[in-house]
Design a protein around this motif. Structure first.
Motif, mmCIF file in Angstrom:
data_model
loop_
_atom_site.group_PDB
_atom_site.id
_atom_site.type_symbol
_atom_site.label_atom_id
_atom_site.label_comp_id
_atom_site.label_asym_id
_atom_site.label_seq_id
_atom_site.Cartn_x
_atom_site.Cartn_y
_atom_site.Cartn_z
ATOM 1 N N LYS A 179 102.077 -7.169 35.975
ATOM 2 C CA LYS A 179 102.024 -5.832 36.434
ATOM 3 C C LYS A 179 102.588 -5.643 37.356
ATOM 4 O O LYS A 179 103.628 -4.390 37.498
ATOM 5 C CB LYS A 179 100.931 -5.284 35.313
ATOM 6 C CG LYS A 179 101.139 -4.422 34.315
ATOM 7 C CD LYS A 179 99.608 -4.322 33.831
ATOM 8 C CE LYS A 179 99.948 -2.454 34.169
ATOM 9 N NZ LYS A 179 98.291 -2.824 33.437
ATOM 10 N N GLN A 193 109.451 -4.652 30.379
ATOM 11 C CA GLN A 193 108.282 -3.836 29.787
ATOM 12 C C GLN A 193 108.149 -4.512 28.026
ATOM 13 O O GLN A 193 107.090 -4.021 27.551
ATOM 14 C CB GLN A 193 107.893 -2.715 30.125
ATOM 15 C CG GLN A 193 107.161 -2.262 31.735
ATOM 16 C CD GLN A 193 107.286 -1.261 32.114
ATOM 17 O OE1 GLN A 193 107.842 -0.247 31.760
ATOM 18 N NE2 GLN A 193 106.315 -1.135 32.622
ATOM 19 N N THR A 194 109.178 -3.846 27.634
ATOM 20 C CA THR A 194 109.179 -4.299 26.061
ATOM 21 C C THR A 194 108.880 -5.508 25.387
ATOM 22 O O THR A 194 107.868 -6.248 25.129
ATOM 23 C CB THR A 194 110.199 -3.977 25.130
ATOM 24 O OG1 THR A 194 111.453 -3.373 25.712
ATOM 25 C CG2 THR A 194 110.375 -3.553 24.184
ATOM 26 N N SER A 197 105.022 -6.298 26.588
ATOM 27 C CA SER A 197 104.608 -5.331 25.636
ATOM 28 C C SER A 197 104.287 -6.642 24.475
ATOM 29 O O SER A 197 103.136 -6.605 23.589
ATOM 30 C CB SER A 197 104.624 -4.500 24.740
ATOM 31 O OG SER A 197 104.754 -3.544 25.896
ATOM 32 N N CYS A 200 102.159 -9.402 25.106
ATOM 33 C CA CYS A 200 100.593 -9.171 24.950
ATOM 34 C C CYS A 200 100.108 -9.136 23.444
ATOM 35 O O CYS A 200 99.075 -9.463 23.191
ATOM 36 C CB CYS A 200 100.391 -7.607 25.557
ATOM 37 S SG CYS A 200 100.030 -7.979 27.370
ATOM 38 N N TYR A 256 93.963 -2.919 30.682
ATOM 39 C CA TYR A 256 94.897 -2.719 30.358
ATOM 40 C C TYR A 256 94.977 -1.364 29.773
ATOM 41 O O TYR A 256 95.428 -0.957 29.169
ATOM 42 C CB TYR A 256 95.153 -4.121 29.850
ATOM 43 C CG TYR A 256 96.419 -4.627 29.968
ATOM 44 C CD1 TYR A 256 97.339 -4.275 30.495
ATOM 45 C CD2 TYR A 256 95.211 -5.731 30.588
ATOM 46 C CE1 TYR A 256 98.104 -5.881 31.600
ATOM 47 C CE2 TYR A 256 95.975 -6.910 31.876
ATOM 48 C CZ TYR A 256 97.398 -6.663 31.628
ATOM 49 O OH TYR A 256 98.074 -7.064 32.660
#
Ligand SMILES: *[C@@H]1O[C@H](CO)[C@@H](O)[C@H](O)[C@H]1NC(C)=O
Length: 308
Positions: A179, A193-194, A197, A200, A256
């Motif tokens: 990050k 970043q997509t 995500s 995650c 987060y």
């Protein structure tokens, strides 16, 4: 400008007085040594004592291996930076740090979910426990956990190797955290970043749902037990795992979900240091202090030793 020419990064200096550096160094050193030796002891104990040859303890050994690897990937470098003041880290080392760290943390999320499933079978369908949790399934589950960890770290490595760093090479963290590295880079990060995500969701949400559903069944079963003593006994057979879950998920979810301000970054860094150093130390402690079986295993081992 060739952004990739200089490959070295630096950790941002700790804004602490010198004697705090020493204090931090010795504190973290002690925690590190205790956690590595505690986990090694637990592994040794499980292998030496047949009483502990159960799925739960084998999973626990796997967890211990993961703990040892991920503290060893991050803390020694932090210690050497703290004591020597030389904060540089080559790109390749950074990559290695991140690889082993995410490998083990990813595997750990998965394994904790499988351990929840193990507790679910033990409590909700106890008569089928030995048939369901047979050695083959245990080995398969552990392999899945390690594989997921590997895919996770592989994805992270691919992402990291595609980033360009032109602006700054100062990492404001105490290890190469993806990050932080993404924030540092000067590449277009929307796509990345997509990706992060989505990852995650896979890694965080799926195990979490598995854990939640296992524990819902466990709670329903426990509530339906008539005698308070029986209820307590059943609950205590999953309490160690529950404590580890809270320790593991609590801070990582918190960090987060709570939006970070610039000013809380330093605090966050300290918190994550504590959490990364402390949780692996607590795992073997929680399991051994809360389980009579472990005490019994130590007794057996001592008895055996006396005979020679
Ligand atoms: C991990 O778990 C598997 C399956 O129970 C077991 O066979 C293996 O020995 C464990 N690994 C370690 C290092 O304890």
């Amino acid at each position: 400008m060739n952004c990739t020419e200089e490959r070295d990064f630096h950790f941002s200096p700790l804004s602490l007085p010198f004697h705090f550096h020493l204090l931090l160094f010795f504190g973290i050193l002690v925690i590190y040594l205790v956690s590595v030796s505690g986990n090694l002891l637990l592994i040794g104990l499980v292998y030496a004592v047949p009483l502990l040859h159960t799925p739960m303890y084998f999973f626990l050994c796997n967890l211990s291996v993961q703990d040892i690897v991920y503290v060893s990937a991050t803390l020694p470098k932090f210690l050497s930076v703290t004591i020597s003041g030389d904060s540089g880290i080559p790109f390749s080392d950074c990559m290695m740090q991140m690889f082993f760290f995410t490998f083990c943390v990813g595997a750990e999320f998965c394994l904790l979910a499988f351990m929840a499933y193990d507790r679910y079978v033990a409590i909700c369908v106890p008569l089928c426990y030995t048939t369901i949790m047979n050695p083959n399934l245990c080995v398969a589950l552990c392999s899945v956990a390690w594989l997921v960890g590997f895919c996770n770290s592989f994805a992270h490595a691919v992402i990291l190797s595609n980033l360009f760093f032109c602006r700054s090479r100062v990492i404001s963290h105490f290890y190469c955290d993806l990050k932080t590295m993404i924030e540092l880079s000067s590449s277009d990060i929307t796509k990345i970043q997509t990706m992060v995500s989505v990852e995650c969701i896979f890694l965080g949400v799926i195990p979490f749902v598995l854990i939640l559903s296992s524990y819902t069944c466990i709670i329903v079963t426990i509530v339906n037990i008539q005698s308070p003593a029986g209820r307590w006994k059943t609950f205590s057979s999953c309490s160690s795992h529950l404590i580890i879950l809270i320790l593991f998920y609590g801070p990582s979810l918190g960090s987060y979900l709570i939006p970070q301000s610039e000013h809380s970054k330093q605090q966050n860094k300290m918190l994550s240091l504590l959490y990364i150093a402390l949780v692996p130390m607590l795992n073997p402690l929680v399991y051994s202090l809360r389980n009579k079986q472990v005490f019994r295993a130590v007794e057996l081992l001592i008895e055996r030793y006396r005979k020679y």
